[in-house]
Write a protein that holds these residues in place. Structure first.
Motif, mmCIF file in Angstrom:
data_model
loop_
_atom_site.group_PDB
_atom_site.id
_atom_site.type_symbol
_atom_site.label_atom_id
_atom_site.label_comp_id
_atom_site.label_asym_id
_atom_site.label_seq_id
_atom_site.Cartn_x
_atom_site.Cartn_y
_atom_site.Cartn_z
ATOM 1 N N PRO A 1 -25.069 17.471 41.738
ATOM 2 C CA PRO A 1 -24.303 16.720 40.744
ATOM 3 C C PRO A 1 -22.805 16.936 40.937
ATOM 4 O O PRO A 1 -22.375 17.977 41.432
ATOM 5 N N ALA A 2 -22.026 15.948 40.554
ATOM 6 C CA ALA A 2 -20.567 16.026 40.707
ATOM 7 C C ALA A 2 -20.021 17.300 40.071
ATOM 8 O O ALA A 2 -20.522 17.768 39.040
ATOM 9 N N ASP A 3 -19.002 17.856 40.716
ATOM 10 C CA ASP A 3 -18.268 19.039 40.265
ATOM 11 C C ASP A 3 -19.041 20.347 40.452
ATOM 12 O O ASP A 3 -18.623 21.387 39.936
ATOM 13 N N THR A 4 -20.130 20.334 41.209
ATOM 14 C CA THR A 4 -20.816 21.573 41.552
ATOM 15 C C THR A 4 -20.011 22.296 42.626
ATOM 16 O O THR A 4 -19.605 21.695 43.620
ATOM 17 N N PRO B 1 -23.652 -2.907 43.119
ATOM 18 C CA PRO B 1 -23.390 -1.484 43.319
ATOM 19 C C PRO B 1 -22.886 -0.802 42.045
ATOM 20 O O PRO B 1 -22.166 -1.417 41.253
ATOM 21 N N TYR B 2 -23.257 0.439 41.892
ATOM 22 C CA TYR B 2 -22.779 1.282 40.801
ATOM 23 C C TYR B 2 -22.163 2.553 41.397
ATOM 24 O O TYR B 2 -22.529 2.974 42.492
ATOM 25 N N ALA B 3 -21.253 3.148 40.632
ATOM 26 C CA ALA B 3 -20.664 4.415 41.080
ATOM 27 C C ALA B 3 -21.736 5.496 41.079
ATOM 28 O O ALA B 3 -22.480 5.638 40.106
ATOM 29 N N ASP B 4 -21.845 6.214 42.159
ATOM 30 C CA ASP B 4 -22.816 7.294 42.293
ATOM 31 C C ASP B 4 -22.082 8.525 42.824
ATOM 32 O O ASP B 4 -22.156 8.852 44.003
ATOM 33 N N VAL B 5 -21.347 9.170 41.926
ATOM 34 C CA VAL B 5 -20.482 10.289 42.311
ATOM 35 C C VAL B 5 -21.304 11.563 42.399
ATOM 36 O O VAL B 5 -22.034 11.910 41.470
ATOM 37 N N ARG B 6 -21.182 12.250 43.537
ATOM 38 C CA ARG B 6 -21.929 13.487 43.759
ATOM 39 C C ARG B 6 -21.054 14.499 44.490
ATOM 40 O O ARG B 6 -20.033 14.148 45.074
ATOM 41 N N ALA B 7 -21.516 15.751 44.467
ATOM 42 C CA ALA B 7 -20.906 16.798 45.293
ATOM 43 C C ALA B 7 -21.670 16.879 46.602
ATOM 44 O O ALA B 7 -22.881 16.665 46.648
ATOM 45 N N LEU B 8 -20.957 17.183 47.680
ATOM 46 C CA LEU B 8 -21.576 17.326 48.994
ATOM 47 C C LEU B 8 -21.172 18.670 49.589
ATOM 48 O O LEU B 8 -20.012 19.067 49.512
ATOM 49 N N GLY B 9 -22.142 19.364 50.153
ATOM 50 C CA GLY B 9 -21.878 20.645 50.775
ATOM 51 C C GLY B 9 -22.384 20.687 52.206
ATOM 52 O O GLY B 9 -23.376 20.037 52.538
ATOM 53 N N LEU B 10 -21.682 21.425 53.046
ATOM 54 C CA LEU B 10 -22.043 21.565 54.454
ATOM 55 C C LEU B 10 -21.954 23.037 54.822
ATOM 56 O O LEU B 10 -21.056 23.747 54.354
ATOM 57 N N GLU B 11 -22.899 23.497 55.640
ATOM 58 C CA GLU B 11 -22.850 24.866 56.145
ATOM 59 C C GLU B 11 -23.230 24.870 57.613
ATOM 60 O O GLU B 11 -24.146 24.160 58.016
ATOM 61 N N PHE B 12 -22.510 25.658 58.417
ATOM 62 C CA PHE B 12 -22.942 25.863 59.798
ATOM 63 C C PHE B 12 -22.683 27.296 60.208
ATOM 64 O O PHE B 12 -21.818 27.985 59.651
ATOM 65 N N THR B 13 -23.474 27.765 61.159
ATOM 66 C CA THR B 13 -23.334 29.121 61.675
ATOM 67 C C THR B 13 -23.031 29.073 63.164
ATOM 68 O O THR B 13 -23.396 28.132 63.863
ATOM 69 N N ASP B 14 -22.358 30.108 63.614
ATOM 70 C CA ASP B 14 -22.014 30.235 65.025
ATOM 71 C C ASP B 14 -22.039 31.718 65.376
ATOM 72 O O ASP B 14 -21.970 32.589 64.496
ATOM 73 N N PRO C 1 -16.341 18.530 45.836
ATOM 74 C CA PRO C 1 -16.924 18.498 44.492
ATOM 75 C C PRO C 1 -17.163 17.097 43.938
ATOM 76 O O PRO C 1 -18.053 16.903 43.115
ATOM 77 N N ARG C 2 -16.368 16.121 44.393
ATOM 78 C CA ARG C 2 -16.541 14.748 43.895
ATOM 79 C C ARG C 2 -16.367 13.761 45.047
ATOM 80 O O ARG C 2 -15.398 13.841 45.795
ATOM 81 N N GLY C 3 -17.306 12.836 45.187
ATOM 82 C CA GLY C 3 -17.234 11.824 46.225
ATOM 83 C C GLY C 3 -18.437 10.913 46.138
ATOM 84 O O GLY C 3 -19.331 11.118 45.301
ATOM 85 N N GLN C 4 -18.472 9.923 46.984
ATOM 86 C CA GLN C 4 -19.638 9.040 47.001
ATOM 87 C C GLN C 4 -19.789 8.389 48.361
ATOM 88 O O GLN C 4 -18.863 8.397 49.183
ATOM 89 N N VAL C 5 -20.964 7.837 48.573
ATOM 90 C CA VAL C 5 -21.239 7.122 49.812
ATOM 91 C C VAL C 5 -20.442 5.822 49.790
ATOM 92 O O VAL C 5 -20.592 5.004 48.883
ATOM 93 N N THR C 6 -19.570 5.652 50.779
ATOM 94 C CA THR C 6 -18.721 4.455 50.838
ATOM 95 C C THR C 6 -19.133 3.497 51.946
ATOM 96 O O THR C 6 -18.622 2.380 52.018
ATOM 97 N N ALA C 7 -20.025 3.923 52.830
ATOM 98 C CA ALA C 7 -20.536 3.040 53.874
ATOM 99 C C ALA C 7 -21.917 3.532 54.286
ATOM 100 O O ALA C 7 -22.178 4.731 54.325
#
Length: 200
Positions: free
Chosen positions: A21-24, A123-136, A152-158
């Motif tokens: 959810p947004a702002d996580t 279309p409707y606004a679908d604001v969510r938080a996105l997280g990424l993790e990688f190890t090396d 914390p806030r964004g949405q799929v734009t394409a």
């Protein structure tokens, strides 16, 4: 550390994507089990294709021209686009609505194992938080470093076309764009468990 240092080269060998959810907030605790660190509110989006994630930051600057000079004397920032582009390989109750722009998957009444997802007529606004993790693995001593990146806030734009073919898996190609928060908080954050950032 300044200068040449091969232990500071990073290769995103194994990575994961999460949505919430947004702002996580992106987790700052690093345990031996990443699923535990990302347990609060975050959902793992599963397999992505072998190209991983493309991170893009584009700033637009407008030149200030004056009569007295041929070159601009100043630049004004007019736009900032921060995007992540990736392709999901799994189809489920989390990935399909995320790709399509919101909504939910529901069980069909009086049917066993049958589910339905409706695509909205607009279309409707679908604001969510996105997280990424990688190890090396550091070249110098073989220790593992972990990087996290959270929006914390964004949405799929394409959304890319979904190709259904016999010789390749169907993919959900997504471009996700960060959005500014009303309180002026950070657009995105890096969290690193990496000794390279220790003050020398």
């Amino acid at each position: 550390m300044a200068g040449t240092n091969s232990s500071e080269i990073r290769i995103a060998g194994v990575g994961r994507l999460y949505v919430a959810p947004a702002d996580t907030k992106v987790p700052t605790t690093f345990s031996t089990d990443p699923s535990t660190d990302w347990a609060t509110g975050w959902k793992n989006l599963g397999f992505t294709n072998g190209e991983g994630v493309t991170f893009s930051k584009k700033d637009k600057l407008e030149p200030v021209d004056v009569w007295q000079a041929v070159s601009p004397v100043h630049f004004v920032y007019s736009d900032r686009d921060l995007t992540l582009k990736f392709s999901l390989l799994q189809f489920n109750e989390d990935t399909l609505p995320f790709f399509m722009g919101g909504g939910q998957v529901d069980a069909v009444a009086n049917s066993t194992g049958v589910y339905k997802y409706d695509i909205a007529d607009r279309p409707y606004a679908d604001v969510r938080a996105l997280g990424l993790e990688f190890t090396d693995v550091r070249a110098s001593d073989g220790s593992t470093v972990t990087y996290r990146f959270g929006i914390p806030r964004g949405q799929v734009t394409a959304a890319d076309d979904i190709k259904l073919a016999r010789k390749s898996p169907a993919q959900l190609g997504i471009t996700y764009t960060a959005m500014a928060a009303a309180d002026g908080s950070a657009l995105a954050s890096f969290v690193m468990k990496d000794a390279a950032y220790a003050a020398s």
